[in-house]
Design an enzyme around this catalytic site. Structure first.
Site, PDB file in Angstrom:
ATOM      1  N   GLU A 118       7.964  -5.434  10.660  1.00  0.00           N
ATOM      2  CA  GLU A 118       8.383  -4.082  10.281  1.00  0.00           C
ATOM      3  C   GLU A 118       8.824  -3.281  11.495  1.00  0.00           C
ATOM      4  O   GLU A 118       8.058  -3.125  12.455  1.00  0.00           O
ATOM      5  CB  GLU A 118       7.222  -3.352   9.589  1.00  0.00           C
ATOM      6  CG  GLU A 118       7.618  -1.963   9.114  1.00  0.00           C
ATOM      7  CD  GLU A 118       6.471  -1.162   8.513  1.00  0.00           C
ATOM      8  OE1 GLU A 118       5.327  -1.670   8.483  1.00  0.00           O
ATOM      9  OE2 GLU A 118       6.724  -0.025   8.086  1.00  0.00           O
ATOM     10  N   LYS A 164      -1.522  -9.800   1.878  1.00  0.00           N
ATOM     11  CA  LYS A 164      -0.916  -9.431   3.166  1.00  0.00           C
ATOM     12  C   LYS A 164      -1.854  -8.491   3.906  1.00  0.00           C
ATOM     13  O   LYS A 164      -2.486  -7.628   3.284  1.00  0.00           O
ATOM     14  CB  LYS A 164       0.442  -8.743   2.947  1.00  0.00           C
ATOM     15  CG  LYS A 164       1.056  -8.238   4.237  1.00  0.00           C
ATOM     16  CD  LYS A 164       2.457  -7.692   4.024  1.00  0.00           C
ATOM     17  CE  LYS A 164       2.516  -6.250   3.582  1.00  0.00           C
ATOM     18  NZ  LYS A 164       1.844  -5.282   4.485  1.00  0.00           N
ATOM     19  N   ASP A 190      -0.971  -6.370  -1.097  1.00  0.00           N
ATOM     20  CA  ASP A 190      -1.288  -5.806   0.218  1.00  0.00           C
ATOM     21  C   ASP A 190      -2.776  -5.463   0.262  1.00  0.00           C
ATOM     22  O   ASP A 190      -3.307  -4.890  -0.696  1.00  0.00           O
ATOM     23  CB  ASP A 190      -0.489  -4.496   0.355  1.00  0.00           C
ATOM     24  CG  ASP A 190       0.030  -4.267   1.742  1.00  0.00           C
ATOM     25  OD1 ASP A 190      -0.264  -5.069   2.645  1.00  0.00           O
ATOM     26  OD2 ASP A 190       0.772  -3.274   1.916  1.00  0.00           O
ATOM     27  N   ASP A 193       0.838  -1.205   0.000  1.00  0.00           N
ATOM     28  CA  ASP A 193       0.000   0.000   0.000  1.00  0.00           C
ATOM     29  C   ASP A 193       0.877   1.261   0.000  1.00  0.00           C
ATOM     30  O   ASP A 193       0.384   2.379  -0.152  1.00  0.00           O
ATOM     31  CB  ASP A 193      -1.028  -0.014   1.142  1.00  0.00           C
ATOM     32  CG  ASP A 193      -0.386  -0.074   2.523  1.00  0.00           C
ATOM     33  OD1 ASP A 193       0.850  -0.053   2.629  1.00  0.00           O
ATOM     34  OD2 ASP A 193      -1.162  -0.146   3.508  1.00  0.00           O
ATOM     35  N   GLU A 215      -2.191  -6.238   7.852  1.00  0.00           N
ATOM     36  CA  GLU A 215      -1.426  -5.773   9.020  1.00  0.00           C
ATOM     37  C   GLU A 215      -2.235  -5.979  10.282  1.00  0.00           C
ATOM     38  O   GLU A 215      -3.404  -5.596  10.339  1.00  0.00           O
ATOM     39  CB  GLU A 215      -1.130  -4.279   8.869  1.00  0.00           C
ATOM     40  CG  GLU A 215      -0.124  -3.982   7.780  1.00  0.00           C
ATOM     41  CD  GLU A 215      -0.136  -2.512   7.352  1.00  0.00           C
ATOM     42  OE1 GLU A 215      -0.550  -1.660   8.153  1.00  0.00           O
ATOM     43  OE2 GLU A 215       0.263  -2.253   6.210  1.00  0.00           O
TER      44      GLU A 215
HETATM   45  O1  KIV Z   1       3.451  -1.348   1.753  1.00  0.00           O
HETATM   46  C1  KIV Z   1       4.645  -1.521   2.005  1.00  0.00           C
HETATM   47  O2  KIV Z   1       5.544  -1.018   1.320  1.00  0.00           O
HETATM   48  C2  KIV Z   1       4.999  -2.336   3.164  1.00  0.00           C
HETATM   49  C3  KIV Z   1       6.434  -2.282   3.618  1.00  0.00           C
HETATM   50  C4  KIV Z   1       6.555  -2.380   5.091  1.00  0.00           C
HETATM   51  C5  KIV Z   1       7.280  -3.313   2.908  1.00  0.00           C
HETATM   52  O3  KIV Z   1       4.188  -3.022   3.704  1.00  0.00           O
END
Ligand code: KIV
Length: 263
Positions: A183, A114, A84, A45, A116
């Site tokens: 991260e 992915k 993401d 993202d 978070e």
């Molecule tokens: O979106 C992104 O660039 C990330 C980084 C922490 C790799 O999630």
């Protein structure tokens, strides 16, 4: 040659191989990254600030992510492409979350998604895993762990943060997450997580003890001016090279001598 599955990637880290993850957002650079041997391409993202001129990743939509993931998938054939899930793609309802995760595979051709956050997302991860959608987790300040990891000044705070994050990691692994992006975690915590789980841990700004390392492409290439985060490793100064090329072209065009370069 086909793209590595999550089982292939896991087998490689089980044998002690370190994985390289780079963000990618478009076809030209994704092709270059793959041909350079990058294993995992994350359409992050971070496309918001790096490519779309947005102040942060918050305004990035699911449709933005699908658009950029398609471009990366089209240009590659050997990398494992991760899409993401942006802010609000999995926060409102489980049904919508699983549908969005499925769109990344079905409409954009990603191999994984992915998200978070920690253990509170277990029901969502479980639904994705049941539907056959490979999920990478992401622990760190943006995943809601900033209050745990911000300014750890005492051993007690470090022990508490480590316990909490190791719990999150093992719970997510138990639910079927195939890898974890770590991260900006203190390296002691990333090391403890890596020791506690068997899945690949990919660190960005989290020290040397993970099973792979990640970087944001624009940081690596020097395309982001002087604002790079402390963990960014710069391997090229493309920003300056590109600016010089554009300036030379502008000068040639304005002086009416572009054709001379063709001769
Ligand atoms: O979106 C992104 O660039 C990330 C980084 C922490 C790799 O999630």
């Amino acid at each position: 040659m086909s793209r590595p599955t999550i089982a292939d990637l896991r087998a490689r880290t089980d044998l002690g191989e370190q994985l390289a993850l780079l963000t990618a957002y478009d076809s030209a650079f994704a092709r270059l990254a793959e041909s350079a041997g990058i294993d995992l391409l994350l359409v992050g993202d971070s496309v918001g600030p790096t490519m779309l001129g947005l102040p942060s990743a918050i305004p990035v939509t699911m449709d933005d992510m699908l658009h950029h993931t398609r471009a990366v998938v089209r240009a590659t054939e050997r990398a494992h492409v991760i899409c993401d899930l942006p802010f609000m793609a999995y926060h409102c309802s489980e049904d919508e979350a699983v549908r969005n995760a499925g769109r990344a595979l079905q409409e954009a051709g990603a191999q994984s998604v992915k998200f978070e956050g920690g253990a509170r997302w277990v029901p969502f991860v479980q639904r994705c895993v049941d539907a056959g959608i490979p999920v990478m987790g992401h622990l760190g300040p943006r995943g809601g762990q900033s209050s745990l990891t911000h300014g750890i000044t005492t051993d007690r705070a470090m022990a508490h943060a480590t316990r909490q994050l190791v719990d999150d990691a093992t719970t997510l692994e138990g639910t079927g997450v195939w890898a974890l992006l770590l991260e900006r975690l203190p390296q002691e915590i990333a090391q403890a997580i890596t020791a506690a789980v068997r899945i690949p841990t990919i660190g960005i700004g989290s020290g040397p003890h993970c099973r792979g390392q990640a970087q944001v492409m624009h940081d690596v290439l020097g395309l982001v001016g002087n604002t790079r985060p402390p963990h960014a490793v710069r391997y090229a100064e493309l920003g300056e090279t590109v600016r010089e090329a554009f300036a030379t072209f502008a000068t040639d065009a304005k002086a009416g001598r572009l054709h001379e370069r063709l001769e």
